[in-house]
Scaffold this motif. Structure first.
Motif, short mmCIF file in Angstrom:
data_model
loop_
_atom_site.label_atom_id
_atom_site.label_comp_id
_atom_site.label_asym_id
_atom_site.label_seq_id
_atom_site.Cartn_x
_atom_site.Cartn_y
_atom_site.Cartn_z
N LYS A 34 25.35 15.15 -14.21
CA LYS A 34 25.28 15.39 -15.66
C LYS A 34 24.48 14.26 -16.34
O LYS A 34 23.65 14.51 -17.21
CB LYS A 34 26.70 15.45 -16.22
CG LYS A 34 26.78 15.88 -17.68
CD LYS A 34 28.20 16.15 -18.10
CE LYS A 34 28.91 14.88 -18.52
NZ LYS A 34 30.28 15.11 -19.03
N MET A 35 24.72 13.02 -15.88
CA MET A 35 24.04 11.88 -16.49
C MET A 35 22.55 11.84 -16.14
O MET A 35 21.71 11.54 -16.99
CB MET A 35 24.72 10.57 -16.04
CG MET A 35 26.08 10.37 -16.72
SD MET A 35 27.17 9.15 -15.91
CE MET A 35 26.09 7.87 -15.47
N THR A 36 22.23 12.17 -14.89
CA THR A 36 20.81 12.11 -14.51
C THR A 36 20.05 13.32 -15.04
O THR A 36 18.85 13.22 -15.31
CB THR A 36 20.64 12.04 -12.97
OG1 THR A 36 21.28 13.16 -12.38
CG2 THR A 36 21.24 10.76 -12.42
N TRP A 37 20.74 14.47 -15.20
CA TRP A 37 20.06 15.69 -15.63
C TRP A 37 19.42 15.53 -17.00
O TRP A 37 18.34 16.09 -17.27
CB TRP A 37 21.03 16.87 -15.61
CG TRP A 37 20.39 18.15 -16.05
CD1 TRP A 37 20.57 18.83 -17.21
CD2 TRP A 37 19.43 18.92 -15.30
NE1 TRP A 37 19.79 19.96 -17.25
CE2 TRP A 37 19.08 20.04 -16.09
CE3 TRP A 37 18.83 18.75 -14.04
CZ2 TRP A 37 18.16 20.99 -15.65
CZ3 TRP A 37 17.91 19.71 -13.62
CH2 TRP A 37 17.59 20.81 -14.41
N ARG A 38 20.06 14.75 -17.88
CA ARG A 38 19.50 14.52 -19.21
C ARG A 38 18.05 14.02 -19.10
O ARG A 38 17.20 14.34 -19.90
CB ARG A 38 20.32 13.48 -19.97
CG ARG A 38 21.68 13.96 -20.38
CD ARG A 38 22.35 12.97 -21.35
NE ARG A 38 23.69 13.44 -21.67
CZ ARG A 38 24.79 13.03 -21.05
NH1 ARG A 38 24.71 12.13 -20.10
NH2 ARG A 38 25.96 13.51 -21.38
N HIS A 39 17.81 13.21 -18.06
CA HIS A 39 16.47 12.67 -17.83
C HIS A 39 15.62 13.62 -17.00
O HIS A 39 14.47 13.88 -17.31
CB HIS A 39 16.57 11.31 -17.12
CG HIS A 39 17.35 10.29 -17.90
ND1 HIS A 39 16.76 9.39 -18.74
CD2 HIS A 39 18.69 10.05 -17.96
CE1 HIS A 39 17.69 8.62 -19.29
NE2 HIS A 39 18.86 8.99 -18.82
N ARG A 96 15.70 16.78 -16.48
CA ARG A 96 15.28 18.02 -17.11
C ARG A 96 13.90 17.84 -17.77
O ARG A 96 13.08 18.76 -17.78
CB ARG A 96 16.31 18.44 -18.16
CG ARG A 96 16.04 19.80 -18.73
CD ARG A 96 17.09 20.21 -19.72
NE ARG A 96 16.71 21.44 -20.37
CZ ARG A 96 17.41 22.04 -21.31
NH1 ARG A 96 18.55 21.51 -21.70
NH2 ARG A 96 17.00 23.15 -21.86
N GLU A 97 13.66 16.66 -18.31
CA GLU A 97 12.36 16.36 -18.92
C GLU A 97 11.34 15.95 -17.86
O GLU A 97 10.15 16.20 -18.00
CB GLU A 97 12.51 15.20 -19.93
CG GLU A 97 13.57 15.42 -20.99
CD GLU A 97 13.26 16.62 -21.87
OE1 GLU A 97 12.06 16.83 -22.15
OE2 GLU A 97 14.20 17.35 -22.25
N VAL A 113 19.58 5.41 -16.31
CA VAL A 113 20.78 6.06 -16.85
C VAL A 113 21.61 4.95 -17.50
O VAL A 113 21.86 3.92 -16.85
CB VAL A 113 21.59 6.74 -15.73
CG1 VAL A 113 22.89 7.31 -16.28
CG2 VAL A 113 20.77 7.84 -15.08
N ASP A 161 23.70 7.14 -22.87
CA ASP A 161 23.43 8.57 -22.62
C ASP A 161 24.76 9.31 -22.67
O ASP A 161 25.50 9.33 -21.68
CB ASP A 161 22.83 8.78 -21.22
CG ASP A 161 21.51 8.05 -21.04
OD1 ASP A 161 20.83 7.79 -22.04
OD2 ASP A 161 21.19 7.73 -19.88
N GLY A 162 25.08 9.92 -23.75
CA GLY A 162 26.33 10.70 -23.81
C GLY A 162 27.55 9.80 -23.92
O GLY A 162 27.51 8.72 -24.51
#
Lengths: 156, 390
Positions: free
Chosen positions: B140-145, B147-148, B320, B324-325
């Motif tokens: 979940k934490m790495t996906w924020r990055h 995804r871009e 991360v 982030d969140g």
């Protein structure tokens, strides 16, 4: 291995492949290529298609190699995949030479073939990995090798 | 490696008394097997105790090859009844054990073992089911990055995608939802993880992901199949990343891309208490190295991809952080690292209590940094990809 006295079960066509026997026997690598192609279709309904394709390609390849080594280099090789509720059936039909007619036509229905029968290794393999194998002769010059695979897990 | 043909090979490791057979062994005639049978015979002749025949990565075989091997092994068993021959098969390849067991039936000094736990020597540390929530939080934490990042490395809708070493399948699920691939295969060697992945995918109605149990270093997937191949946080925990990369290259289509992510643990950081945090993560890197894993791999990604034959290599890094969140997520991850690294790995290495106490303190300071209203905590990751040449 048994002679086919195949039970009545509704099978539908999945794939049919007809090859010129001369072309087929010109290139051994075709056995592997065709086996992989068919095995991927056999495995498509499985939970883990890659693994079941690997498993089924072992037996299908051996059947196709047997056709490669046994067929007359004229006429055609017929390869069919059929599907029922529980099984995927692979059939490979080819013409054998007159010299081999006794070998195939008098195939012992009850016992596994012994050396040096050309199907000895195939039958041993099928038994080891628990795949049902059948042989069906037509006339005095054509044989069909048949293997049954599970259509999906838990359907035996 | 003694390469005997383009499709299969045999090698003898005399330190471990192990004959290793690898690849697709479908020869037309016994003549093509001569190199293999000669090597097996020579290796057995020179060994007197137990010899292992490792067929874990022998993915295909025909009966021509099998009979050749069977004859050599049966002959060796008869010549030296006091020597044990152990055939080591893989649970991934379902036909292997039943077929080789037909040999054991006739030979009292030949046995067959099914083996799979050593594909990734360090993986056992994170296979415990209690680790699953942490793996999900990490993704979940790495996906924020990512995804871009992923589109910059070539991922777009409609591609054929493979996620190798997919673990619990959460990344594959995100790929499916956000990039809608034409085909998505997700491979891992942990049955538990795959069961979980299938369950989660079914819960989300994502039925088209093909999960497969496999060994990433000798996959059952065919050559040149995928436009985009991902392998995240896994090269760094495999003792032979070059072997994994060779397989990733093989299944990738010419013109397709292989995307990898790896860490550099010693660069994890935090404020306050930056010194204790830095010390602990330097020790993390050393600890993994002890178990033949390289969690400093991130910046080496360019070299690894280059050496594996890729071109058009792209490398970028991202951090991360606790910003982030929810910072609690980051803190949970750090606490899980502490439990595994200090609670299990350091203990298994035999570290003294004083070391473990100091080791744990750095993680606790990192948690403090993550949760402190003025604190900052970071976990750096390198994302890299390379194109398979046409």
């Amino acid at each position: 291995m048994q002679h086919a006295s195949l039970e009545q079960e509704a099978f539908q066509d999945m794939t049919a492949l007809t090859l010129d026997a001369g072309l087929f026997t010109s290139e051994f690598r075709l056995c592997d290529t065709i086996a992989e192609y068919l095995a991927n279709i056999v495995a498509q309904s499985h939970e883990d298609p890659a693994r079941y394709a690997n498993f089924s390609s072992l037996v299908i390849n051996e059947i196709i190699e047997l056709a490669f080594r046994s067929t007359e280099p004229v006429g055609r090789i017929d390869i069919d995949l059929l599907k029922s509720e529980t099984r995927v059936r692979a059939c490979v039909a080819f013409a054998f030479g007159k010299d081999s007619s006794t070998t195939w036509a008098t195939f012992d229905r009850a016992a596994a073939p012994s050396r040096p029968h050309p199907a000895y290794d195939l039958a041993a393999l099928a038994q080891a990995v628990d795949v049902n194998l059948f042989v069906e002769t037509r006339g005095d010059d054509r044989v069909t090798l048949i293997a049954d695979f599970l259509v999906r897990e838990g359907t035996r | 490696m003694n390469r005997l043909s383009p499709s299969f090979s045999a090698d003898f490791d005399d330190v471990n008394q192990e004959i290793v057979l690898t690849g697709r062994m479908r020869p037309r005639s016994p003549d093509e097997m001569r190199g293999v049978t000669d090597l097996v015979r020579r290796s057995l002749d020179g060994s007197s105790a137990t010899v292992y025949v490792n067929v874990k990565r022998l993915t295909h075989m025909n009966m021509t090859a099998f009979r050749c091997l069977a004859n050599v092994l049966a002959g060796a068993c008869a010549e030296n009844p006091g020597r044990m021959i152990v055939i080591v098969t893989s649970s991934v390849i379902t036909w292997s054990a039943p077929l080789f067991k037909t040999l054991a039936a006739d030979q009292p000094n030949l046995s067959v073992e099914i083996y799979d736990s050593a594909f990734y020597p360090g993986q056992t540390f994170v296979e415990d089911e209690s680790f699953i929530p942490i793996l999900r939080t990490q993704t979940k934490m790495t996906w924020r990055h990512e995804r871009e990042i992923l589109p910059r490395h070539g991922l777009r809708e409609g591609l054929t995608v493979a996620d190798i070493c997919c673990g619990i399948g959460d990344f594959a699920t995100l790929i499916k939802r956000h990039f809608n691939p034409a085909r998505l295969v997700a491979l891992d060697h942990s049955r538990k993880s795959l069961e979980y992945a299938r369950r989660v995918a079914a819960d989300f109605g994502l039925n088209s992901i093909e999960y497969t149990y496999g060994d990433a270093s000798q996959m059952l997937l065919a050559d040149n199949q995928f436009d985009f191949v991902t392998c995240r946080h896994s090269l760094q925990i495999f003792n032979r990343p070059d072997i994994l990369l060779r397989e990733l290259y093989r299944i990738c289509k010419p013109g397709g891309r292989v995307y990898i992510t790896n860490e550099k643990n010693s660069h994890c950081l935090g404020e306050p208490h930056s010194e204790t945090i830095r010390w602990t993560y330097e020790q993390v890197a050393r600890l993994f190295s002890h178990f033949d894993m390289d969690v400093e791999m991130g910046p080496k990604s360019r070299r690894l991809l280059n050496d594996a034959g890729f071109d058009a290599i792209q490398v970028e890094s991202f951090m991360v952080t606790n910003l982030d969140g929810d910072p609690r997520d980051f803190a949970d991850v750090i606490e899980a690292w502490e439990n595994v690294y200090a609670g299990q790995m350091a203990v298994r290495r035999g570290d003294p209590p004083d070391f473990i106490r100091r080791f744990r303190q750095g993680f606790r300071d990192h948690v403090l940094a993550a949760l402190h209203p003025k604190g900052y905590a970071g976990w750096p990751i390198w994302a890299a990809s390379g194109r398979k040449p046409y």
